[in-house]
Design a protein around this motif. Structure first.
Motif, short mmCIF file in Angstrom:
data_model
loop_
_atom_site.label_atom_id
_atom_site.label_comp_id
_atom_site.label_asym_id
_atom_site.label_seq_id
_atom_site.Cartn_x
_atom_site.Cartn_y
_atom_site.Cartn_z
N THR A 6 -38.44 18.95 26.99
CA THR A 6 -38.41 17.49 27.02
C THR A 6 -37.95 17.01 28.40
O THR A 6 -38.50 16.05 28.95
CB THR A 6 -37.45 16.96 25.94
N ASP A 7 -36.97 17.68 28.96
CA ASP A 7 -36.46 17.32 30.28
C ASP A 7 -37.57 17.45 31.33
O ASP A 7 -37.73 16.58 32.18
CB ASP A 7 -35.27 18.21 30.63
N LYS A 8 -38.32 18.52 31.25
CA LYS A 8 -39.42 18.76 32.19
C LYS A 8 -40.50 17.67 32.04
O LYS A 8 -41.01 17.15 33.04
CB LYS A 8 -40.03 20.14 31.92
N THR A 62 -41.74 10.66 35.04
CA THR A 62 -41.05 9.78 35.98
C THR A 62 -41.66 9.90 37.38
O THR A 62 -41.86 8.88 38.06
CB THR A 62 -39.55 10.13 36.04
N MET A 63 -41.99 11.11 37.79
CA MET A 63 -42.61 11.30 39.11
C MET A 63 -43.97 10.61 39.19
O MET A 63 -44.28 9.93 40.17
CB MET A 63 -42.74 12.79 39.43
N VAL A 64 -44.78 10.77 38.16
CA VAL A 64 -46.10 10.15 38.15
C VAL A 64 -45.97 8.64 38.14
O VAL A 64 -46.68 7.93 38.88
CB VAL A 64 -46.93 10.65 36.94
#
Length: 77
Positions: free
Chosen positions: A5-7, A13-15
């Motif tokens: 989930t963290d990944k 978030t990056m996208v």
């Protein structure tokens, strides 16, 4: 938090950040020149280069046709 989930959250978030930055940098801020114009020009140049790689250069077709029409007009004064 679960590692998977963290990944997923980090990648999402990056996208989202990159998408928001792209739209902010390429937004039309009116006819007045601004600080972001060089960045916007670079991004649009990169977009055009990628389009030319995938879809071919349409300018090359126009440039090829243009001298032919000029040569034809020179033959018929």
């Amino acid at each position: 938090m679960n590692p998977k989930t963290d990944k997923l959250v980090r990648r999402t978030t990056m996208v989202a950040t990159l998408t928001a930055a792209y739209f902010l940098l390429t937004a039309d801020y009116g006819p007045e020149p601004n600080v972001l114009d060089p960045i916007k020009s670079a991004i649009q140049s990169g977009e055009q280069s990628v389009k030319n790689i995938f879809f071919g250069s349409k300018q090359g077709v126009q440039e090829t046709k243009k001298p032919t029409s000029d040569a034809t007009s020179e033959k018929h004064p």
